[in-house]
Write a protein that holds these residues in place. Structure first.
Motif, short mmCIF file in Angstrom:
data_model
loop_
_atom_site.label_atom_id
_atom_site.label_comp_id
_atom_site.label_asym_id
_atom_site.label_seq_id
_atom_site.Cartn_x
_atom_site.Cartn_y
_atom_site.Cartn_z
N UNK A 1 0.84 -1.19 0.00
CA UNK A 1 0.00 0.00 0.00
C UNK A 1 0.88 1.24 0.00
N UNK A 2 0.31 2.38 -0.37
CA UNK A 2 1.10 3.62 -0.37
C UNK A 2 1.72 3.89 1.00
N UNK A 3 2.90 4.46 0.98
CA UNK A 3 3.65 4.70 2.21
C UNK A 3 2.84 5.52 3.22
N UNK B 1 11.06 3.58 10.80
CA UNK B 1 10.05 2.99 9.93
C UNK B 1 9.92 3.79 8.63
N UNK B 2 9.93 5.12 8.74
CA UNK B 2 9.76 5.95 7.54
C UNK B 2 10.85 5.67 6.52
N UNK C 1 11.40 16.55 8.43
CA UNK C 1 11.31 15.10 8.44
C UNK C 1 10.18 14.64 9.34
N UNK C 2 10.46 13.69 10.20
CA UNK C 2 9.44 13.14 11.09
C UNK C 2 9.33 13.90 12.41
N UNK D 1 4.44 12.02 3.67
CA UNK D 1 4.38 10.97 4.69
C UNK D 1 5.10 11.42 5.96
N UNK D 2 6.27 12.03 5.80
CA UNK D 2 7.01 12.52 6.96
C UNK D 2 6.23 13.61 7.69
#
Length: 265
Positions: A53-55, A103-104, A160-161, A213-214
């Motif tokens: 699935x998409x990130x 994880x990212x 970033x995250x 995502x980040x």
């Protein structure tokens, strides 16, 4: 950058009346950073080939699992996909910005990692840099200000995250509790610390990155840091997908720095 990520040790992050530029970390901290880079390369050498699935959906599903493990409502109830075995079997109860950063990078396309220079900055280096920058900025001079957080603006342009954002918020929370002349930080009730952290984040903490995502993860780690006492969207105006090199700012930050937001024609 993305992951528990941040550009390596030289960066601009904080502004009160002006700005402070990071100095390179001390040699011991730099050695720790290099050792962490070596570990990170082993932990996440390539994108997970089993990802179906998409990130972004995978990341949101993992955050939902963390929330469930902590007894919190799912921040993104529509996100719920089958995870690869290494994620499905992980005990995520205590996961935070560091684990989500690992994880990212592991689920990221390796071409994207190379293109965006996605790297790790270990917590020890982040803590040293944040403390140094805030002490150098002289925030103690705001002790007599009735609304000191309105005078403190921290922006990570390559967030970033969100590891820098979380560490900055923790530092400012302890500082703000000290201004309030409450008991020593270990004695502060958890609910009070969470409430102050939420206020610090909403008033003083900003981040931007090109990685959607980040950015989701950065917003989520702020939400997890306060144990979900505000909606997952409470940092949407502060942490956003923006191109720093095009002088784009999160909307909340643009209100504070309107000249910077309009600098480019």
């Amino acid at each position: 950058t993305a992951g528990s990520c941040a550009a390596p040790p030289m960066r601009s992050l904080i502004s009160t009346a002006g700005s402070v530029t990071w100095s390179p970390p001390k040699s011991a901290a730099l050695r720790r950073w290099r050792r962490w880079q070596t570990f990170a390369g082993r932990a996440a050498p390539m994108a997970d080939p089993t990802l179906s699935y998409p990130e972004r959906v995978v990341a949101r599903t993992v955050v939902n699992r963390i929330a469930a493990a902590r007894g919190l409502p799912a921040p993104w109830p529509d996100a719920g996909v089958e995870l690869p075995d290494w994620l499905a079997r992980a005990d995520v109860t205590a996961w935070g910005v560091v684990e989500l950063g690992v994880m990212r990078l592991r689920i990221a396309d390796p071409r994207q990692r190379a293109q965006h220079g996605q790297v790790y900055t270990p917590p020890e280096v982040v803590d040293f840099q944040v403390r140094s920058a805030l002490q150098q900025a002289g925030i103690d001079r705001l002790a007599g200000d009735p609304r000191p957080l309105e005078r403190i603006t921290i922006h990570d342009p390559f967030t970033g995250c969100g590891i820098y954002l979380v560490h900055a918020a923790r530092y400012l929370t302890t500082w703000a509790l000290g201004l309030a002349q409450v008991e020593a930080p270990p004695e502060v009730p958890d609910w009070a610390r969470r409430a102050v952290t939420a206020q610090v984040m909403s008033e003083s903490i900003y981040g931007s990155d090109l990685d959607e995502t980040a950015i989701d993860i950065a917003r989520a780690v702020c939400w997890l840091e306060i144990d979900g006492i505000r909606p997952i969207t409470f940092m949407d105006d502060n942490i956003a997908v923006c191109d720093t090199f095009a002088d784009q700012l999160p909307s909340g930050l643009a209100k504070r720095w309107p000249i910077a937001a309009r600098r480019r024609p």
